[in-house]
Design a protein around this motif. Sequence first.
Motif, PDB file in Angstrom:
ATOM      1  N   VAL A  67      -4.089  27.207  -1.424  1.00  0.00           N
ATOM      2  CA  VAL A  67      -3.294  28.317  -1.949  1.00  0.00           C
ATOM      3  C   VAL A  67      -1.808  28.060  -1.707  1.00  0.00           C
ATOM      4  N   GLY A  68      -1.476  27.610  -0.494  1.00  0.00           N
ATOM      5  CA  GLY A  68      -0.082  27.330  -0.161  1.00  0.00           C
ATOM      6  C   GLY A  68       0.531  26.258  -1.040  1.00  0.00           C
ATOM      7  N   ILE A  69      -0.272  25.259  -1.400  1.00  0.00           N
ATOM      8  CA  ILE A  69       0.223  24.158  -2.226  1.00  0.00           C
ATOM      9  C   ILE A  69       0.390  24.589  -3.682  1.00  0.00           C
ATOM     10  N   PHE A  70      -0.630  25.244  -4.231  1.00  0.00           N
ATOM     11  CA  PHE A  70      -0.616  25.563  -5.659  1.00  0.00           C
ATOM     12  C   PHE A  70       0.283  26.738  -6.024  1.00  0.00           C
ATOM     13  N   THR A  71       0.475  27.693  -5.107  1.00  0.00           N
ATOM     14  CA  THR A  71       1.308  28.852  -5.447  1.00  0.00           C
ATOM     15  C   THR A  71       2.784  28.486  -5.575  1.00  0.00           C
ATOM     16  N   ARG A  72       3.162  27.303  -5.167  1.00  0.00           N
ATOM     17  CA  ARG A  72       4.552  26.860  -5.333  1.00  0.00           C
ATOM     18  C   ARG A  72       4.869  26.578  -6.795  1.00  0.00           C
ATOM     19  N   ASP A  73       3.859  26.164  -7.551  1.00  0.00           N
ATOM     20  CA  ASP A  73       4.081  25.748  -8.939  1.00  0.00           C
ATOM     21  C   ASP A  73       3.461  26.681  -9.974  1.00  0.00           C
ATOM     22  N   TYR A  74       2.517  27.551  -9.542  1.00  0.00           N
ATOM     23  CA  TYR A  74       1.808  28.388 -10.509  1.00  0.00           C
ATOM     24  C   TYR A  74       1.863  29.865 -10.114  1.00  0.00           C
ATOM     25  N   ASP A  75       1.617  30.727 -11.080  1.00  0.00           N
ATOM     26  CA  ASP A  75       1.632  32.173 -10.885  1.00  0.00           C
ATOM     27  C   ASP A  75       0.555  32.582  -9.878  1.00  0.00           C
ATOM     28  N   PRO A  76       0.961  33.137  -8.716  1.00  0.00           N
ATOM     29  CA  PRO A  76      -0.025  33.496  -7.686  1.00  0.00           C
ATOM     30  C   PRO A  76      -1.032  34.556  -8.134  1.00  0.00           C
ATOM     31  N   ILE A  77      -0.594  35.493  -8.983  1.00  0.00           N
ATOM     32  CA  ILE A  77      -1.515  36.527  -9.458  1.00  0.00           C
ATOM     33  C   ILE A  77      -2.572  35.925 -10.375  1.00  0.00           C
ATOM     34  N   ALA A  78      -2.140  35.023 -11.268  1.00  0.00           N
ATOM     35  CA  ALA A  78      -3.086  34.341 -12.155  1.00  0.00           C
ATOM     36  C   ALA A  78      -4.076  33.517 -11.338  1.00  0.00           C
ATOM     37  N   THR A  95     -10.799  31.243  13.724  1.00  0.00           N
ATOM     38  CA  THR A  95     -10.319  29.929  14.163  1.00  0.00           C
ATOM     39  C   THR A  95      -9.743  29.108  13.015  1.00  0.00           C
ATOM     40  N   ASN A  96      -9.878  29.581  11.790  1.00  0.00           N
ATOM     41  CA  ASN A  96      -9.330  28.836  10.648  1.00  0.00           C
ATOM     42  C   ASN A  96      -7.822  28.672  10.754  1.00  0.00           C
ATOM     43  N   VAL A  97      -7.140  29.613  11.423  1.00  0.00           N
ATOM     44  CA  VAL A  97      -5.686  29.519  11.528  1.00  0.00           C
ATOM     45  C   VAL A  97      -5.258  28.323  12.376  1.00  0.00           C
ATOM     46  N   ILE A  98      -6.147  27.847  13.239  1.00  0.00           N
ATOM     47  CA  ILE A  98      -5.842  26.676  14.051  1.00  0.00           C
ATOM     48  C   ILE A  98      -6.027  25.406  13.239  1.00  0.00           C
ATOM     49  N   MET A  99      -6.984  25.425  12.323  1.00  0.00           N
ATOM     50  CA  MET A  99      -7.297  24.238  11.526  1.00  0.00           C
ATOM     51  C   MET A  99      -6.284  23.973  10.413  1.00  0.00           C
ATOM     52  N   VAL A 100      -5.632  25.037   9.934  1.00  0.00           N
ATOM     53  CA  VAL A 100      -4.714  24.919   8.791  1.00  0.00           C
ATOM     54  C   VAL A 100      -3.641  23.849   8.985  1.00  0.00           C
ATOM     55  N   PRO A 101      -2.868  23.864  10.089  1.00  0.00           N
ATOM     56  CA  PRO A 101      -1.808  22.849  10.227  1.00  0.00           C
ATOM     57  C   PRO A 101      -2.328  21.423  10.285  1.00  0.00           C
ATOM     58  N   PHE A 102      -3.533  21.235  10.820  1.00  0.00           N
ATOM     59  CA  PHE A 102      -4.087  19.885  10.905  1.00  0.00           C
ATOM     60  C   PHE A 102      -4.561  19.391   9.531  1.00  0.00           C
ATOM     61  N   ILE A 103      -5.122  20.295   8.740  1.00  0.00           N
ATOM     62  CA  ILE A 103      -5.513  19.933   7.375  1.00  0.00           C
ATOM     63  C   ILE A 103      -4.269  19.652   6.539  1.00  0.00           C
ATOM     64  N   TYR A 104      -3.249  20.486   6.728  1.00  0.00           N
ATOM     65  CA  TYR A 104      -1.996  20.279   6.005  1.00  0.00           C
ATOM     66  C   TYR A 104      -1.370  18.940   6.409  1.00  0.00           C
ATOM     67  N   TRP A 105      -1.517  18.586   7.669  1.00  0.00           N
ATOM     68  CA  TRP A 105      -1.036  17.289   8.180  1.00  0.00           C
ATOM     69  C   TRP A 105      -1.725  16.145   7.443  1.00  0.00           C
ATOM     70  N   ALA A 106      -3.049  16.259   7.271  1.00  0.00           N
ATOM     71  CA  ALA A 106      -3.811  15.220   6.586  1.00  0.00           C
ATOM     72  C   ALA A 106      -3.435  15.110   5.109  1.00  0.00           C
ATOM     73  N   VAL A 107      -3.109  16.252   4.478  1.00  0.00           N
ATOM     74  CA  VAL A 107      -2.802  16.261   3.042  1.00  0.00           C
ATOM     75  C   VAL A 107      -1.347  15.921   2.763  1.00  0.00           C
ATOM     76  N   LYS A 108      -0.441  16.538   3.509  1.00  0.00           N
ATOM     77  CA  LYS A 108       0.997  16.399   3.241  1.00  0.00           C
ATOM     78  C   LYS A 108       1.753  15.559   4.266  1.00  0.00           C
ATOM     79  N   LYS A 109       1.035  15.010   5.252  1.00  0.00           N
ATOM     80  CA  LYS A 109       1.657  14.168   6.276  1.00  0.00           C
ATOM     81  C   LYS A 109       2.744  14.893   7.071  1.00  0.00           C
ATOM     82  N   HIS A 110       2.525  16.199   7.265  1.00  0.00           N
ATOM     83  CA  HIS A 110       3.462  17.002   8.037  1.00  0.00           C
ATOM     84  C   HIS A 110       2.821  17.304   9.391  1.00  0.00           C
ATOM     85  N   GLN A 111       3.314  16.646  10.435  1.00  0.00           N
ATOM     86  CA  GLN A 111       2.685  16.745  11.748  1.00  0.00           C
ATOM     87  C   GLN A 111       2.847  18.128  12.372  1.00  0.00           C
ATOM     88  N   PRO A 112       1.758  18.687  12.923  1.00  0.00           N
ATOM     89  CA  PRO A 112       1.830  20.000  13.595  1.00  0.00           C
ATOM     90  C   PRO A 112       2.726  19.927  14.825  1.00  0.00           C
TER      91      PRO A 112
END
Length: 304
Positions: free
Chosen positions: A170-181, A104-121
């Motif tokens: 992970v989605g937020i930080f991998t935009r700016d930093y090395d995902p493997i690191a 069920t975490n896949v359902i929660m992701v867009p709502f958490i992202y909405w709260a953090v980045k103000k991007h409505q699901p």
Amino acid sequence: MEKTKKQCFYADLGLVAVAFVWGSGFVASKNALDSMTPMMLMAMRFTIAALLSGIIFRKHLRKISKETLKAGCVIGFFLFTAFAAQMIGLQYMLAGKQAFLTGTNVIMVPFIYWAVKKHQPDRYNFIAAFIMLLGISLLTIDFSTNFSFQIGDSLTILCAFLFACHIVSVGIFTRDYDPIALTVIQLSFAAVLSLVYVIFAGEFTLNIPGTGLANAIYLGVFCTFLAFLGQTVAQKYTSSTHAAIILSLESVFGSILAIIILGDNFTSIMFIGCFVIFMGILTAETKWSFLKNKQKKPEKISER
């Protein structure tokens, strides 16, 4: 063109393997908990994964910035807390049941992202959330004992929320930093937190039966290190929608293996709940785009 098709085919096989391995992880964890505490299992699992990733990807660790280190630790914190809630909750419930609740975490992701980045699901996320609530109620509520809600259910839903936070971070930080690191750091941070806990709580032990040790090694090597790596590589050669459909099979594999190997006893209502949750996952992850594509194809053929 043939090479691209082959890459997509192998990517699909890789994602099916990842989903299967993740699903089998619920069974391996349940078996391992018979011989060690949840936190000791986590300490072994993450230590094995951290050592492997650190050795193989050591070149990515030579020039780590403070910002990358901080980002990896944040991701690692969510990873640690999510697994802690999952492992402790697994002591009080069926492995197959937990497999679906964790999904069920896949359902929660867009709502958490909405709260953090103000991007409505979109509307599909809201529909999926409603479907998931229905499925969760069918799967977790014991209708024979005055609608009781068990502690294992509560911890697993908390686990799903923390995994959703992990995915967002992970989605937020991998935009700016090395995902493997970031992968190496998060696994190492989770390993350190687990080891610190078991040492100070007096749970650390090396006296582990062979069966428990084998399950812990399997979780560390396959379900943690190789699964994370496999997902990252495979998704380079396939669409995110296609990958989401395949990876959502984790909950299905987890439940099937739990019934076959552990002998989990699922009621008819629980089966319906699992199916409803799976439909909710597909709705949120794919928005049923694969059905829309199928409807469009005949039109193109008729024009030719």
